[in-house]
Every structure is written in C-alpha cells, then in structure tokens.
Motif scaffolding. Structure first.
Motif, PDB file in Angstrom:
ATOM      1  N   ASN A 161     -53.771   4.225  51.891  1.00 40.98           N
ATOM      2  CA  ASN A 161     -53.580   3.623  50.681  1.00 40.98           C
ATOM      3  C   ASN A 161     -52.761   4.640  50.311  1.00 40.98           C
ATOM      4  N   LEU A 162     -51.890   5.563  50.548  1.00 42.60           N
ATOM      5  CA  LEU A 162     -50.485   6.059  50.520  1.00 42.60           C
ATOM      6  C   LEU A 162     -49.822   5.614  51.166  1.00 42.60           C
ATOM      7  N   TRP A 163     -49.979   4.364  52.408  1.00 43.10           N
ATOM      8  CA  TRP A 163     -48.301   4.352  52.488  1.00 43.10           C
ATOM      9  C   TRP A 163     -47.513   3.966  52.050  1.00 43.10           C
ATOM     10  N   MET A 177     -49.146  12.396  26.874  1.00 43.92           N
ATOM     11  CA  MET A 177     -48.539  10.781  27.267  1.00 43.92           C
ATOM     12  C   MET A 177     -48.679  10.369  29.171  1.00 43.92           C
ATOM     13  N   TYR A 178     -50.249   9.708  27.981  1.00 44.23           N
ATOM     14  CA  TYR A 178     -50.846   9.396  28.964  1.00 44.23           C
ATOM     15  C   TYR A 178     -50.566   8.307  30.477  1.00 44.23           C
ATOM     16  N   PHE A 179     -49.230   7.379  30.131  1.00 47.90           N
ATOM     17  CA  PHE A 179     -48.857   6.731  30.918  1.00 47.90           C
ATOM     18  C   PHE A 179     -47.903   7.349  32.135  1.00 47.90           C
ATOM     19  N   PHE A 180     -47.707   9.171  32.475  1.00 47.76           N
ATOM     20  CA  PHE A 180     -47.044   9.273  33.528  1.00 47.76           C
ATOM     21  C   PHE A 180     -47.862   9.844  34.521  1.00 47.76           C
ATOM     22  N   ASN A 181     -49.273   9.411  33.716  1.00 49.98           N
ATOM     23  CA  ASN A 181     -50.050  10.400  34.529  1.00 49.98           C
ATOM     24  C   ASN A 181     -50.955   9.213  35.691  1.00 49.98           C
ATOM     25  N   GLU A 182     -50.207   7.660  35.624  1.00 49.35           N
ATOM     26  CA  GLU A 182     -50.854   6.569  36.206  1.00 49.35           C
ATOM     27  C   GLU A 182     -49.721   6.458  37.654  1.00 49.35           C
ATOM     28  N   PRO A 183     -50.598   6.202  38.446  1.00 46.94           N
ATOM     29  CA  PRO A 183     -50.454   6.117  40.037  1.00 46.94           C
ATOM     30  C   PRO A 183     -49.283   4.585  39.857  1.00 46.94           C
ATOM     31  N   ALA A 184     -48.498   4.573  40.818  1.00 44.32           N
ATOM     32  CA  ALA A 184     -47.527   3.365  40.576  1.00 44.32           C
ATOM     33  C   ALA A 184     -48.389   2.843  41.283  1.00 44.32           C
ATOM     34  N   LYS A 185     -48.383   1.357  41.152  1.00 43.01           N
ATOM     35  CA  LYS A 185     -48.541  -0.558  42.009  1.00 43.01           C
ATOM     36  C   LYS A 185     -48.144  -0.321  42.978  1.00 43.01           C
ATOM     37  N   PRO A 186     -48.479  -0.724  44.297  1.00 46.83           N
ATOM     38  CA  PRO A 186     -48.068  -0.671  45.815  1.00 46.83           C
ATOM     39  C   PRO A 186     -46.522  -1.617  45.879  1.00 46.83           C
ATOM     40  N   PHE A 187     -46.760  -2.295  44.857  1.00 47.97           N
ATOM     41  CA  PHE A 187     -45.582  -3.031  45.188  1.00 47.97           C
ATOM     42  C   PHE A 187     -44.276  -3.086  43.846  1.00 47.97           C
ATOM     43  N   MET A 188     -44.402  -2.162  42.984  1.00 54.65           N
ATOM     44  CA  MET A 188     -43.227  -1.643  42.335  1.00 54.65           C
ATOM     45  C   MET A 188     -43.365   0.183  42.725  1.00 54.65           C
ATOM     46  N   SER A 189     -43.199   0.034  43.381  1.00 57.24           N
ATOM     47  CA  SER A 189     -42.932   2.086  43.938  1.00 57.24           C
ATOM     48  C   SER A 189     -42.061   3.081  43.054  1.00 57.24           C
ATOM     49  N   PHE A 190     -42.018   2.203  42.025  1.00 60.87           N
ATOM     50  CA  PHE A 190     -41.578   2.729  41.115  1.00 60.87           C
ATOM     51  C   PHE A 190     -42.475   3.583  39.726  1.00 60.87           C
ATOM     52  N   THR A 191     -42.068   4.778  39.009  1.00 61.72           N
ATOM     53  CA  THR A 191     -42.860   5.255  38.005  1.00 61.72           C
ATOM     54  C   THR A 191     -42.360   5.796  37.039  1.00 61.72           C
ATOM     55  N   ASN A 195     -50.645  12.315  40.853  1.00 59.97           N
ATOM     56  CA  ASN A 195     -51.590  11.656  40.419  1.00 59.97           C
ATOM     57  C   ASN A 195     -52.235  10.330  40.872  1.00 59.97           C
ATOM     58  N   ILE A 196     -52.388   9.627  42.096  1.00 59.48           N
ATOM     59  CA  ILE A 196     -53.141   9.381  42.677  1.00 59.48           C
ATOM     60  C   ILE A 196     -54.222  10.247  42.569  1.00 59.48           C
ATOM     61  N   TYR A 197     -54.277  10.772  43.679  1.00 59.30           N
ATOM     62  CA  TYR A 197     -55.773  12.129  43.954  1.00 59.30           C
ATOM     63  C   TYR A 197     -55.939  12.402  42.223  1.00 59.30           C
ATOM     64  N   LYS A 198     -55.450  11.964  41.056  1.00 60.10           N
ATOM     65  CA  LYS A 198     -55.813  12.396  40.067  1.00 60.10           C
ATOM     66  C   LYS A 198     -56.626  11.413  39.698  1.00 60.10           C
ATOM     67  N   LYS A 199     -56.859  10.341  40.088  1.00 63.16           N
ATOM     68  CA  LYS A 199     -57.564   8.998  39.595  1.00 63.16           C
ATOM     69  C   LYS A 199     -58.483   8.904  40.644  1.00 63.16           C
ATOM     70  N   PHE A 200     -58.396   8.581  41.674  1.00 59.99           N
ATOM     71  CA  PHE A 200     -58.172   8.105  42.233  1.00 59.99           C
ATOM     72  C   PHE A 200     -59.669   9.201  43.127  1.00 59.99           C
ATOM     73  N   THR A 201     -61.240   8.374  43.295  1.00 64.17           N
ATOM     74  CA  THR A 201     -61.637   9.731  44.009  1.00 64.17           C
ATOM     75  C   THR A 201     -62.363   9.333  45.074  1.00 64.17           C
TER      76      THR A 201
END
Length: 115
Positions: free
Chosen positions: A80-82, A1-15, A68-74
């Motif tokens: 960015n984590l604020w 399930m790939y969508f579980f590994n997506e980080p949230a958008k900053p304005f929507m903090s719920f994943t 999830n953030i560290y998996k997606k972004f280098t």
C-alpha cells in the motif's frame, strides 16, 4: 486543518504538504530574485539545492505521508505504500528544473549587465 492529515491517492502522489512546499519555494524564489541585481550560482548554491530537492524535501514528504497513512488506516502493508517511492523522482525532476531555471536566470542577468 484536517485536509493536511489526509493521505494522498495512489495516482496523485502529491499531498497538501507537497503543494505547500512548492508554494513556499516559489515565494522564496520570487522574493530573492526580484530583490537581487546579480545572481551568482556557486558550489554552495548547487550543494544546497541538491540537498534540498534530492534528499530533504522527499524525505520529509514521505515521512509526513507515512504518518498520515498510519493515522487513517488500521491495516497497512508495504504494498500500500509502494507509491511513495515515486515521490523521489518527482522531487528530483523539480530540483533539476530549479537548477536549470537558476542557470538560465544567471545567464540572462549576466548578458543584461554586460550589454
């Protein structure tokens, strides 16, 4: 399930994990309160609700989101984590609503049983 590994958008903090936590909590509440005739909120219930909503679920949610953030972004910096800080007050407000719901439900059950 790939969508579980997506980080949230900053304005929507719920994943999707947070939504799964909420659905699980709602299912547990429905199951418990339909099968019980009397509901008693004691200190153990209040302490477990506090630990669940004020410490455990926000911690797990932030841990999963950080992974999830560290998996997606280098390149990840602290700015960015604020938005992860705001997950705690959201879960705290859900916990307060849960305690209010339990108290209200207990009052209704006690008035129905005495009447």
């Amino acid at each position: 399930m790939y969508f579980f590994n997506e980080p949230a958008k900053p304005f929507m903090s719920f994943t999707y994990y947070d939504i799964a936590f909420l659905i699980l909590i709602v299912i547990i509440n429905i199951y418990i309160f339909r099968n019980r005739k009397s509901i008693k909120i004691n200190h153990l219930t209040k302490i477990s609700t506090f630990l669940l909503f004020f410490i455990l679920i926000p911690y797990l949610s932030n841990t999963i989101e950080t992974r999830n953030i560290y998996k997606k972004f280098t390149i990840v910096d602290g700015f960015n984590l604020w938005y992860l800080i705001f997950k705690y007050p959201v879960w705290w407000s859900i916990g307060v609503l849960e305690i209010l719901f339990l108290s209200n439900l207990q009052e209704k059950k006690s008035t129905n049983s005495t009447a």
